[in-house]
Design a protein around this motif. Structure first.
Motif, PDB file in Angstrom:
ATOM      1  N   ALA B 643       0.714  -1.115  -0.040  1.00 31.55           N
ATOM      2  CA  ALA B 643       0.022   0.275   0.411  1.00 31.55           C
ATOM      3  C   ALA B 643       0.951   1.106  -0.067  1.00 31.55           C
ATOM      4  O   ALA B 643       1.231   1.884   1.361  1.00 31.55           O
ATOM      5  CB  ALA B 643      -1.396   0.415   1.082  1.00 31.55           C
ATOM      6  N   PRO B 644       1.545   1.705  -1.187  1.00 27.22           N
ATOM      7  CA  PRO B 644       2.664   2.572  -0.500  1.00 27.22           C
ATOM      8  C   PRO B 644       1.938   4.262  -1.246  1.00 27.22           C
ATOM      9  O   PRO B 644       2.407   5.162  -0.277  1.00 27.22           O
ATOM     10  CB  PRO B 644       2.923   2.458  -2.669  1.00 27.22           C
ATOM     11  CG  PRO B 644       2.191   1.986  -3.394  1.00 27.22           C
ATOM     12  CD  PRO B 644       1.186   0.602  -2.669  1.00 27.22           C
ATOM     13  N   ASP B 645       0.548   4.313  -1.389  1.00 32.12           N
ATOM     14  CA  ASP B 645      -0.225   5.714  -0.863  1.00 32.12           C
ATOM     15  C   ASP B 645      -0.289   5.809   0.388  1.00 32.12           C
ATOM     16  O   ASP B 645      -0.098   6.888   0.627  1.00 32.12           O
ATOM     17  CB  ASP B 645      -1.293   5.716  -1.820  1.00 32.12           C
ATOM     18  CG  ASP B 645      -1.249   5.732  -3.251  1.00 32.12           C
ATOM     19  OD1 ASP B 645      -1.476   6.377  -3.866  1.00 32.12           O
ATOM     20  OD2 ASP B 645      -0.976   4.452  -4.171  1.00 32.12           O
ATOM     21  N   LEU B 646      -0.557   4.359   1.325  1.00 29.67           N
ATOM     22  CA  LEU B 646      -0.831   5.055   2.017  1.00 29.67           C
ATOM     23  C   LEU B 646       0.454   5.205   3.430  1.00 29.67           C
ATOM     24  O   LEU B 646       0.851   5.638   4.131  1.00 29.67           O
ATOM     25  CB  LEU B 646      -1.292   3.113   3.335  1.00 29.67           C
ATOM     26  CG  LEU B 646      -3.026   3.337   3.045  1.00 29.67           C
ATOM     27  CD1 LEU B 646      -3.367   2.002   3.526  1.00 29.67           C
ATOM     28  CD2 LEU B 646      -3.674   4.134   2.947  1.00 29.67           C
TER      29      LEU B 646
END
Lengths: 132, 947
Positions: B643-646
């Motif tokens: 979950a790179p965005d998170l």
């Protein structure tokens, strides 16, 4: 790995709950921040734990859902993180305001604030109170 | 004009006074009057069609899933009530323009009045009972505002509360009744229900539904024993009383009974409940009115009595009685509105409404005298006025009853007798007699605007009385036809020959006149006699409810936050365990992922930091560091599990949160004292452990199982590129699939920031400002607030971080990034400048106010969403395309980018506004502001701004 995540979520929750049961505002704010972490992690984990499959499309045709992790919880948690920042900021300002205004960072309502005027009729209060 | 538009027009009119009141009250009144007139004309244009027997309908699907649709219909009954509501509304608007004094806020009055009018029109035009309920509740609310309009008067407030309580509770009962009715009939559309008479009356649910609906109608129409609210509602300004109690509010209950008459009437239950309630109300109201001293109270109880009369007629269940009821609705509206306005004129001009202080106004106010007399005689039922006709019809129906004829005849005659008495009182004791010299003001006739309305109504009273068939026959035919569902051809005549009704009428007139001649001694006897006062009983009941509620609240919350939170935690745990042990979670199907060294290290760090947090939370700065560590590990956790965005969001939020808490800690005590005894802490730890075990266990149980239902995420993955034009599915969900949610969320974030700003604003004033000015910091201040190295480094970093922000923003649609993260990154970049170079220096270079950023963000997101409308697509549908610019890679422009820009602006504005607020508090507390970037003053001058 699942056990590690679950135990960490449990530990952070326990710490958060313990802190929100304290008597001073700052500890409660910290406790809420900890709870936020635990709950966000839990919400994120509802998509189950998947390593190395970020929901960023590799190609535009023949998309196989098994190649990607579940993007929906991520979107939910992303906004939840930002909103919880807003909430923390408001709570911190309230705590700060209460301390500056009252010179005290206790979280409980002082006893003399709880004394209500005795009620004789239903229209005791003056109209000035309503409009003020 | 479409019925839906007619119902909508008053609501549009309700907006106008607020916009126009600066141009004066005449303009505001004219605007309301014009809207009402347009609606009335729209209604009148339907007359020819309705007289041909047509029903005009408009159907708009609203929530078809629950059969709640904005269906409107105009038939004869709607037409009659619509004319009354809009026609008398028009006269009231004119009258109120002159009645209200300079001190009254006229704009508010007209807004409430138009809201109320809209709600009433909505009731009578609804063809869907759920829609009708919505309007019904709206009349309760708007009449509350109108009755309590003079909120400086305790009577006004009490009366408003009482009417809201009584009609609101009745409304609740009615909701239940109408829902049952709709269930029996199989449809919530009135047109369908009206045809389901057999099904409804044979259903075992008929009686409960009937009783519940009647409670709603009786409370609204002030029927015994719910009649007591109406006289107290007289504390309202007279135009309101005239409107609510002659033509609208109280007629809503009658309307409902008339509307559902074809379905509900004709049974024994209907007859006994409705007819007897009506009879008792008619008699009781008339009796009390005979002895009231206040003019408006007299009229109020006479209204109660006349409503009882109409209710009784509807209760008889025969067609002739229904015709008489409809006719009396018309007549009562005309003479009662005129009488209320007359009472208002008398009050306005003489300064009192007490009959004991009045008398002899005949010569002083000749115009008012004529108007009042004609209307009062009509109310008394004197020929040839319209009140006479419908009263004769009522008595005729009573004398032709098949059951309990004698009882009804006796009581009806008695009620008519009292009715004659109080009507004559209005005429004799107010206008006749010798002139007095002790009126509070010197009375004279009001200006034309004030008497025009009642005069018009009185002309109608006479004309309907003389030519009933020409004047009102068509309206009665149409509306009575709609009530009874049969073709109605009425012929009303003044003279029927000598029959029972005429004899009863004559007895009533003679008796009433005799009673009036003996009024003084009777009044003394009445005053001396003990009688139950409804208001005392009502107040007693409400006071008990309040006290019980207060005791309950006090017992549940004693002001202790930990107590409440412990109870909450334990209750949640209990509910969760209950669900776990009674439900089934399904088999364990997912294999465990292998544990690798890096996550293990992270886990150890998280556990240690959490444990330290609990043990060292009293040292607040340390606790803050520990929170930061946990936050960082959470972001690593997101990064590791795809979950790179998170991860990006979490890490940047972490920075901002810690800075915020640090700034707040500047003012708060630096340590928490141990206050709770060890045993108490042990109990808290026990609860916390239970909660931790529960939540951790739940997480583990969930992680080891597959989804119980197929997820909807494959749709998002499949269509992210096809429909949203982006590869980063999370970002596409945020700005496209779930754009509406995100729109709401950035709005919430903006509101939170504005709330912080408002809080700060109050802290900078009054007592807290004094405390801040005298603030002594409990720790030594740093010698060098703006270190040279930090200043230089952040100066260099600023353009880089802004470019990073831009980069993250632009790539967001296809790669990790997006508006949220970019906003946080840019906010941190700006924050660094504030921290390193000082507030004053940074603020001078800050051109845009942060509120504006938040506003611009919400507007940008909203406008992007609206753009889709112009392409005929739903709100927030996105479009995209790929472009090629020289020297740069091919890049994408999607409308979603505009939305993301809104997110970006909102986040930057909110974060900066929150931190900016803290810095304002610091400055109030004596933090000096530097204008130069560094505290080292290079010039010889004294450093400016250090004051």
């Amino acid at each position: 790995m699942e056990f590690l995540v679950a135990s960490a979520v449990g530990a952070i929750t326990a710490a958060g709950i313990y802190l929100i049961l304290r008597l001073r505002t700052f500890a409660v704010v910290l406790g809420m921040t900890m709870l936020t972490y635990a709950i966000n992690a839990f919400l994120f984990a509802t998509g189950r734990l998947v390593v190395n499959k970020p929901p960023i499309l590799l190609g535009h045709s023949n998309i196989n859902p098994a190649d990607y992790t579940d993007p929906l919880p991520q979107a939910l948690v992303l906004t939840a993180i930002v909103i919880s920042f807003g909430m923390t900021a408001v709570v911190v300002m309230m705590a700060l305001g209460a301390f500056i205004e009252g010179g005290d960072d206790h979280i409980n309502m002082p006893d003399d604030d709880r004394i209500m005027p005795t009620l004789k009729t239903l229209d005791d209060q003056k109209p000035e109170d309503e409009t003020a | 004009m479409s019925p839906a538009l007619i119902a909508l027009l008053p609501f549009i009119g309700a907006l106008l006074p607020g916009l126009l009141i600066r141009s004066g009250r005449t303009v505001a009144a004219a605007a309301c009057g014009t809207t009402t007139l347009v609606a009335l004309l729209g209604l009148l244009l339907h007359i020819p069609a309705i007289l041909r027997g047509e029903v005009i309908t408009a159907r708009i699907a609203w929530l078809p899933q629950i059969q709640l649709n904005a269906n409107f219909r105009i038939d004869g009954l709607s037409l009659l009530f619509g004319i009354l509501i809009l026609g008398i509304g028009l006269l009231i608007i004119l009258y109120a323009r002159f009645y209200l004094s300079r001190k009254d806020s006229v704009g508010k009055f007209y807004t409430y009045l138009m809201l109320f009018q809209g709600a009433m029109v909505g009731i009578v035009l609804s063809d869907n009972i759920l829609l009708l309920l919505v309007f019904w509740e709206l009349t309760s609310l708007s009449s509350f505002l109108l009755i309590g309009y003079w909120r400086h008067l305790p009577e006004g407030r009490q009366g408003a509360r009482m009417s809201l309580a009584v009609t609101g509770l009745g409304g609740l009962a009615m909701i239940a009744g109408l829902l049952i009715l709709g269930q029996i009939a199989g449809s919530y559309d009135i047109s369908d229900i009206l045809t389901a008479r057999e099904a409804v009356q044979s259903s075992p649910w008929y009686t409960p539904a009937l009783i519940l609906i009647l409670i709603g109608a009786f409370t609204k129409s002030a029927q015994f024993p719910f009649h007591f609210w109406l006289p107290h509602a007289m504390a309202a300004p007279t135009p309101v009383s005239a409107y609510l109690h002659s033509a609208t509010m109280v007629k809503a209950g009658l309307f409902l009974m008339a509307r559902l008459w074809p379905v509900l009437s004709g049974t024994e239950q209907w007859f006994w409940i409705v007819a007897t309630t009506g009879l008792v109300t008619m008699l009781l109201g008339a009796l009390i009115a005979t002895f009231k001293d206040d003019l408006k109270a007299l009229l109020a109880f006479s209204t109660v009595s006349h409503l009882g009369l109409i209710t009784m007629l509807l209760g008889f269940g025969t067609e002739e009685a229904a015709i008489a009821a409809v006719f009396h609705i018309i007549n009562h509206a005309t003479f009662k509105a005129a009488l209320f306005m007359t009472a208002g004129i008398i009050d306005h001009e003489t300064g009192t409404r007490s009959i004991a202080r009045l008398g002899g106004l005949r010569r002083l106010m000749p115009v008012t005298f004529v108007i009042g007399t004609v209307a009062a005689l009509s109310m008394a039922g004197i020929a040839p006025l319209n009140g006479f006709l419908s009263k004769e019809m009522m008595l005729y129906e009573v004398s032709h009853l098949e059951v309990a004829k004698q009882g009804f005849m006796l009581f009806a005659t008695l009620a008519a007798l009292f009715s004659v008495c109080y009507s004559l009182r209005f005429f004799v004791q107010v206008f006749l007699g010798p002139e007095r010299h002790d009126y509070p003001h010197h009375p004279h006739d009001p200006n034309f605007g004030m008497w025009a309305g009642p005069a018009f109504l009185v002309v109608l009273v006479v004309l309907i009385g003389l030519f009933p068939n020409t004047m009102a026959g068509w309206l009665i035919d149409a509306s009575a036809g709609a009530v009874t569902g049969a073709e109605v051809e009425t012929h009303i005549s003044l003279w029927h020959g000598v029959n029972a009704a005429l004899i009863m009428s004559l007895i009533a007139i003679a008796g009433g006149a005799t009673l009036l001649s003996m009024h003084k001694p009777l009044l003394a006897a009445w005053e001396a006699a003990p009688r139950p006062e409804a208001k005392t009983i009502y107040d007693w009941v409400v006071l008990r409810c309040v006290l019980v509620g207060r005791a309950l609240t006090d017992a549940m919350t004693n002001g202790s936050m930990p107590r409440a939170l412990s109870a909450f935690t334990l209750a949640t745990l209990f509910a969760g365990s209950f669900a776990w042990y009674t439900g089934s979670a399904g088999p364990v199907t997912r294999p465990m992922l292998p544990v690798t060294p890096v996550p293990l290290i992270g886990w150890i760090m998280a556990m240690v930091a959490t444990a330290c947090m609990v043990f060292f939370h009293r040292i607040r700065v340390l606790a803050l560091v520990l929170v930061g560590i946990v936050g960082l590990i959470v972001s690593v956790f997101f990064a590791y599990f795809s979950a790179p965005d998170l991860a990006l969001t979490q890490i940047s939020v972490e920075v901002v949160t810690v800075i915020l808490l640090l700034l707040a800690l500047n003012f708060l005590p630096k340590r928490t004292l141990t206050e709770t005894p060890a045993i108490h802490r042990g109990f808290d730890a026990f609860i916390a452990t239970l909660a931790g075990l529960g939540f951790g266990g739940l997480t583990y149980a969930m992680l080891r199982r597959d989804f119980a239902f197929p997820t909807i995420s494959s749709y998002m993955l499949d269509n992210s590129y096809k429909l949203g034009g982006g590869d980063n599915v999370v970002n596409v969900i945020l700005v496209d699939f779930r754009g509406y949610d995100t729109f709401g969320e950035i709005t919430v974030l903006g509101i939170a920031a504005l709330a912080i700003f408002a809080l700060t604003q109050t802290l900078l004033q009054g007592r807290s400002a004094k405390r801040l000015i005298n603030w002594t910091h409990d720790q030594r201040r740093a010698g060098d607030r703006h270190p040279l190295m930090l200043v230089i480094a952040t100066r260099v970093l600023l353009p880089i971080s802004l470019v990073v922000g831009l980069f993250i923003f632009l790539r967001g649609h296809n790669d990790p990034g997006g508006g949220f993260i970019a906003g946080l990154v840019v906010a941190i970049a700006l924050l660094m400048q504030y921290m390193a170079s000082g507030y004053g220096w940074a603020q001078e270079r800050q051109a845009l106010p942060y509120h504006a950023l938040i506003g611009a963000g919400v507007v940008a997101a909203g406008v992007t969403g609206l753009g889709a409308w112009f392409n005929g697509r739903p709100f927030l549908t996105s479009a995209y395309g790929y472009f090629k610019l020289p020297f740069i890679e091919e890049f994408e422009l999607a409308t979603a980018m505009g939305f993301d820009l809104g997110v970006f602006l909102c986040v930057v504005g909110a974060v900066m506004l929150a931190l900016n607020s803290l810095s304002r508090i610091a400055r109030k507390a004596g933090e000096v502001v530097n204008k130069t970037p560094m505290d080292i003053d290079l010039s010889d001058e004294h450093p400016e701004g250090a004051s």
